[in-house]
Design an enzyme around this catalytic site. Sequence first.
Site, short mmCIF file in Angstrom:
data_model
loop_
_atom_site.label_atom_id
_atom_site.label_comp_id
_atom_site.label_asym_id
_atom_site.label_seq_id
_atom_site.Cartn_x
_atom_site.Cartn_y
_atom_site.Cartn_z
N PRO A 102 -25.89 15.04 9.60
CA PRO A 102 -24.48 15.00 9.59
C PRO A 102 -24.49 13.62 10.39
O PRO A 102 -24.84 13.40 11.36
CB PRO A 102 -25.39 16.46 10.54
CG PRO A 102 -25.97 16.70 10.31
CD PRO A 102 -26.93 15.99 9.74
N GLU A 103 -23.23 13.48 9.78
CA GLU A 103 -22.72 12.01 10.81
C GLU A 103 -21.57 12.69 10.74
O GLU A 103 -21.15 13.79 10.68
CB GLU A 103 -22.69 11.19 9.29
CG GLU A 103 -23.72 10.94 9.30
CD GLU A 103 -23.31 9.24 7.98
OE1 GLU A 103 -23.14 8.74 7.80
OE2 GLU A 103 -24.09 9.61 7.09
#
Length: 287
Positions: free
Chosen positions: A2-3
């Site tokens: 997750p960015e």
Amino acid sequence: MPELPEVETVRRSLLPVVCGRVIGHAEVLTPGVLLGSATPPTGWRIDQISRRGKYLVFGLTSGQKTAQLIVHLRMTGRLLLQETDQQPVKHTHIRLRLDPESGQPGGSIWLIYNDPRRFGRLWLLADKSATPPAGFLNLGPEPLDPDFNANCLPEKFRNRRSSLKAVLLDQTVVAGLGNIYADEVLFDSGLHPARPASSLSSAELERLSASIVQVLNHAIDCQGTTLRDYVDGWNRKGTFQDCLMVYGRAGLPCRQCGTTIRQTRLAGRSTCWCPVCQQKGDADETP
DNA sequence: CTTGTGCCCTGACCGC
DNA sequence: TGCGGTCAGGGCACAA
């Protein structure tokens, strides 16, 4: 992994479901994943969920008191909603039963924190003794803030001799970029990942900041990138993996010019780029 | 101050 | 079928 776009997608998937609910019961199955206040996170009402970089911030209230639950998913962390009290799946570390407020209709929903590699962390800040993690306090400008533009970058870039790739991954320079979007942003702006950050012209800084905003918004529109693990609160995958121009495409033809995408190691991370679309920009290489 | 390296941790994958 | 080695990388501690 997750960015910013994935974290924002998780936020949007949780928002309409958990806001207004009260944490009626909490189970911490893995000690050490939840840091901060010793107070158990029960009895708090979830008022809002905001995002800063890759961090999610749950705003909690209890009467006049306020608290925050800060979450960083790191590599494989997931916040999942379950409408029934199911048997915890493997690598579930925290379970919160979210009840309707008293007097409100409806049943409970479970919010699960699951993380195979256990890199992620949650911080409950319910009293003065608990402080946010340093990484949260030192975050750089928020790229989706309406005020974000090239002027947010130069002072941070001027004194940096290291590569563009390393600087984009630095969360104190810009908040929210990780390995995938750093590579995608550099392709979009036509900049070579090994270029020293301090060597950029103001026109190139403009291009870079515009690409940051453009790529992140495009990825959010696609509900993020699912390569292996990432899913939103309802276990749904993103589709931006179909739009990647360079990340994970080493050895494949560039989708813009057909040249073989190259891969190297930069700032300790695998880095993919197109040797034609992303020139070094040195004067002697200019025809 | 800056920059680089190793660590955490599990699962997927590969060659034998 | 199994088994050891390698890789994936965000953030932090630590060293120079």
